[in-house]
Design an enzyme around this catalytic site. Structure first.
Site, PDB file in Angstrom:
ATOM      1  N   SER A   1       0.789  -1.238   0.000  1.00  0.00           N
ATOM      2  CA  SER A   1       0.000   0.000   0.000  1.00  0.00           C
ATOM      3  C   SER A   1       0.821   1.288   0.000  1.00  0.00           C
ATOM      4  O   SER A   1       0.455   2.234  -0.678  1.00  0.00           O
ATOM      5  CB  SER A   1      -0.947   0.040   1.195  1.00  0.00           C
TER       6      SER A   1
ATOM      7  N   HIS B   1     -11.502   6.546  -6.994  1.00  0.00           N
ATOM      8  CA  HIS B   1     -10.160   6.074  -6.642  1.00  0.00           C
ATOM      9  C   HIS B   1     -10.229   4.671  -6.020  1.00  0.00           C
ATOM     10  O   HIS B   1      -9.494   3.770  -6.398  1.00  0.00           O
ATOM     11  CB  HIS B   1      -9.487   7.045  -5.680  1.00  0.00           C
TER      12      HIS B   1
HETATM   13  C1  LIG Z   1       3.166   6.984   1.117  1.00  0.00           C
HETATM   14  C2  LIG Z   1       1.690   7.084   0.875  1.00  0.00           C
HETATM   15  N1  LIG Z   1       1.077   8.294   0.913  1.00  0.00           N
HETATM   16  C3  LIG Z   1      -0.229   8.380   0.682  1.00  0.00           C
HETATM   17  C4  LIG Z   1      -0.976   7.263   0.427  1.00  0.00           C
HETATM   18  C5  LIG Z   1      -2.473   7.385   0.178  1.00  0.00           C
HETATM   19  N2  LIG Z   1      -2.757   7.159  -1.233  1.00  0.00           N
HETATM   20  C6  LIG Z   1      -3.150   5.948  -1.694  1.00  0.00           C
HETATM   21  S1  LIG Z   1      -3.362   5.933  -3.338  1.00  0.00           S
HETATM   22  C7  LIG Z   1      -2.966   7.565  -3.494  1.00  0.00           C
HETATM   23  C8  LIG Z   1      -2.946   8.236  -4.846  1.00  0.00           C
HETATM   24  C9  LIG Z   1      -1.990   7.650  -5.811  1.00  0.00           C
HETATM   25  O1  LIG Z   1      -2.228   8.132  -7.109  1.00  0.00           O
HETATM   26  P1  LIG Z   1      -1.542   7.513  -8.373  1.00  0.00           P
HETATM   27  O2  LIG Z   1      -0.143   7.109  -8.067  1.00  0.00           O
HETATM   28  O3  LIG Z   1      -1.719   8.478  -9.492  1.00  0.00           O
HETATM   29  O4  LIG Z   1      -2.331   6.153  -8.661  1.00  0.00           O
HETATM   30  P2  LIG Z   1      -3.857   5.941  -9.101  1.00  0.00           P
HETATM   31  O5  LIG Z   1      -4.634   5.742  -7.834  1.00  0.00           O
HETATM   32  O6  LIG Z   1      -4.283   7.134  -9.862  1.00  0.00           O
HETATM   33  O7  LIG Z   1      -3.883   4.686  -9.913  1.00  0.00           O
HETATM   34  C10 LIG Z   1      -2.665   8.108  -2.237  1.00  0.00           C
HETATM   35  C11 LIG Z   1      -2.285   9.515  -2.006  1.00  0.00           C
HETATM   36  C12 LIG Z   1      -0.301   6.015   0.407  1.00  0.00           C
HETATM   37  N3  LIG Z   1      -0.938   4.875   0.132  1.00  0.00           N
HETATM   38  N4  LIG Z   1       1.014   5.968   0.619  1.00  0.00           N
END
Ligand SMILES: Cc1ncc(C[n+]2csc(CCOP(=O)(O)OP(=O)(O)O)c2C)c(N)n1
Ligand SMILES: *[C@@H]1O[C@H](CO)[C@@H](O)[C@H](O)[C@H]1NC(C)=O
Ligand SMILES: *[C@@H]1O[C@H](CO)[C@@H](O)[C@H](O)[C@H]1NC(C)=O
Ligand SMILES: [Mg+2]
Length: 437
Positions: free
Chosen positions: A199, A328
């Site tokens: 995660s 999301h």
């Molecule tokens: C280190 C960390 N910070 C924040 C999160 C919370 N988080 C989970 S998914 C996400 C967004 C990621 O976006 P992206 O890399 O563009 O992938 P997508 O969901 O668009 O496929 C966030 C901020 C996390 N899982 N890990």
């Protein structure tokens, strides 16, 4: 421009490019000169860059070329634009692409709904990104090692991960390869060379760089692919992974899914440069931007990057432009930050599945009848796997304490005893008959 063109590690304004070309031609000479340290030659001697002196003060423009182009093979109606780029895959292969893309879509619908009905705790759909998964997975060797983020279930499906295993993981039942210890969608498969999902964002990026370095040392003609979202590319770990794989010359394909959002943060608030592909040259990486909704463009780019990564021992960066049609995750409601019209555009007018279907229909490979019976059959297959998973027992709770230490350590044993005391005391809340003994 339609040619499949990896941007060289250096791209810049016309003047800069000229200087760079000169510098490349003369780099051998420059090295020689460095050894003589002859200051009468008016050439830079700095060890950190090979370049020329200039006498004009000029800041480099951030958008060195006005928008890195998007490589595609098909237009939105599924017509091949330039026949030289047509991968000319067999009917059988194309049908398999289509069936995998739609099967993923069907599995997503059922698991999303089952979360909404409270049957599983969490889910993440892959809607709209099916082309990036199947196109890239098909271009790899089954032996290549995959590091994913969490929205690449299609890659695993293309490799042959059975529906029963997807369902077992999401249901955390006794058949889950991860023994029910992870949140849903954190798949992993040793047999299919798919490293278990973590995660925390960008975990996989430096890990993939390390694995690619190991693979190179083994000299086994293997590549590593690392998937990540444009949001994860903002993590410091992305920087470490990019630089280490470039300097250590590793056979690694960085595959960025730029789907427009990191949860609710749109790309225009995430960066000021030209997306993720523009960062490649800064690390000395060959880079390309492709239309992620064109499965053939993704296939061609990944195939070529894979071939060269192994042949030349160097990393490649692919930025696949796409759109996250779903929320999301099941913990998100995207109507709070984007319009229905925006989502509808991608769903109805620029979808990777309908584009491939247009292509197949134009060749007489797929009819309305084929579509109807495939939809029915695939839904039935998914529903059956889903019902089997739901009926299955949960893993033995004892498994919570195994697989970290070879022998149970005293502190862990204390926790284990306290767990069982608690469960005995509050029996009515713990239906142990649903768990394996
Ligand atoms: C280190 C960390 N910070 C924040 C999160 C919370 N988080 C989970 S998914 C996400 C967004 C990621 O976006 P992206 O890399 O563009 O992938 P997508 O969901 O668009 O496929 C966030 C901020 C996390 N899982 N890990
Ligand atoms: C795309 O794939 C086809 C078939 O593999 C190949 O002929 C074509 O040259 C590819 N395009 C590029 C630029 O690699
Ligand atoms: C890049 O990687 C090399 C190791 O190959 C390391 O020595 C150097 O510190 C790294 N630089 C950055 C900017 O991360
Ligand atoms: Mg994203």
């Amino acid at each position: 421009m339609l040619c499949l063109l990896f941007l060289g590690p250096f791209f810049a304004t016309a003047t800069m490019r000229l200087l760079i070309n000169n510098a490349c031609i003369q780099s051998f000479q420059v090295l020689q000169l460095q050894q003589t340290f002859d200051s009468s030659l008016e050439k830079p001697q700095f060890p950190g860059a090979s370049a020329e002196f200039v006498d004009q003060l000029e800041f480099i423009q951030p958008n060195v070329i006005s928008g890195i182009p998007v490589y595609r093979v098909m237009d939105r109606q599924g017509n091949i634009i330039n026949p030289s780029q047509d991968p000319q895959l067999s009917k059988e292969t194309v049908l398999n692409f289509y069936q995998k893309m739609t099967m993923l879509n069907t599995m997503d619908r059922i698991l999303y709904e089952s979360q909404r009905q409270g049957r599983i705790s969490f889910y993440m759909t892959n809607y709209g990104e099916e082309g990036t998964h199947i196109g890239s997975a098909a271009a790899l060797d089954p032996n290549d090692l995959v590091f994913g983020q969490y929205r690449e279930a299609g890659v695993l499906m293309y490799r042959g991960f059975p529906l029963d295993h997807f369902m077992a993981q999401c249901y955390a039942n006794a058949d889950d390869l991860g023994k029910g210890r992870q949140m849903p969608v954190h798949y992993g498969s040793k047999d299919l060379n798919f490293v278990t999902i973590s995660s925390p964002l960008a975990t996989q990026i430096p890990q993939a760089a390390g694995a690619a370095y190991a693979v190179k040392r083994e000299n086994t003609n293997r590549a590593v692919i690392c998937y990540f979202g444009e949001g994860a590319a903002s993590e410091g770990d992305a920087h470490a992974g990019f630089n280490f794989s470039a300097t250590l010359e590793c056979p690694l394909i960085f595959f960025c899914r730029n789907n427009g959002y990191a949860i609710s943060t749109p790309t225009n608030e995430q960066y000021r440069g030209d997306g993720i592909a523009a960062r490649g040259p800064g690390y000395g990486m060959l880079s390309i931007r492709v239309d992620g909704n064109d499965v053939f463009a993704v296939y061609n780019a990944t195939k070529e990057a894979r071939r060269r990564a192994v042949a030349e021992n160097q990393p490649f960066l692919i930025e696949a432009m796409t759109y996250r049609i779903g929320h999301h995750s099941t913990s998100d409601d995207s109507s709070a930050y984007r319009s229905v019209d925006e989502v509808n555009y991608w769903d109805k007018q620029d979808h990777p599945i309908s584009r491939l279907r247009h292509y197949m229909t134009a060749r007489g490979w797929w009819s309305e009848d084929d579509e109807r019976s495939w939809r029915k059959q695939s839904r039935k297959t998914v529903m059956e796997a889903f019902e089997r998973a739901e009926r299955r027992l949960k893993p033995n709770p004892e498994l919570l304490f195994t697989d970290v230490y070879q022998e149970m350590i005293p502190s862990l044993n204390k926790q284990r005893e306290s767990l069982w005391r608690h469960v005995q005391q509050y029996k009515e809340n713990y239906p142990l008959d649903l768990y394996e003994k």
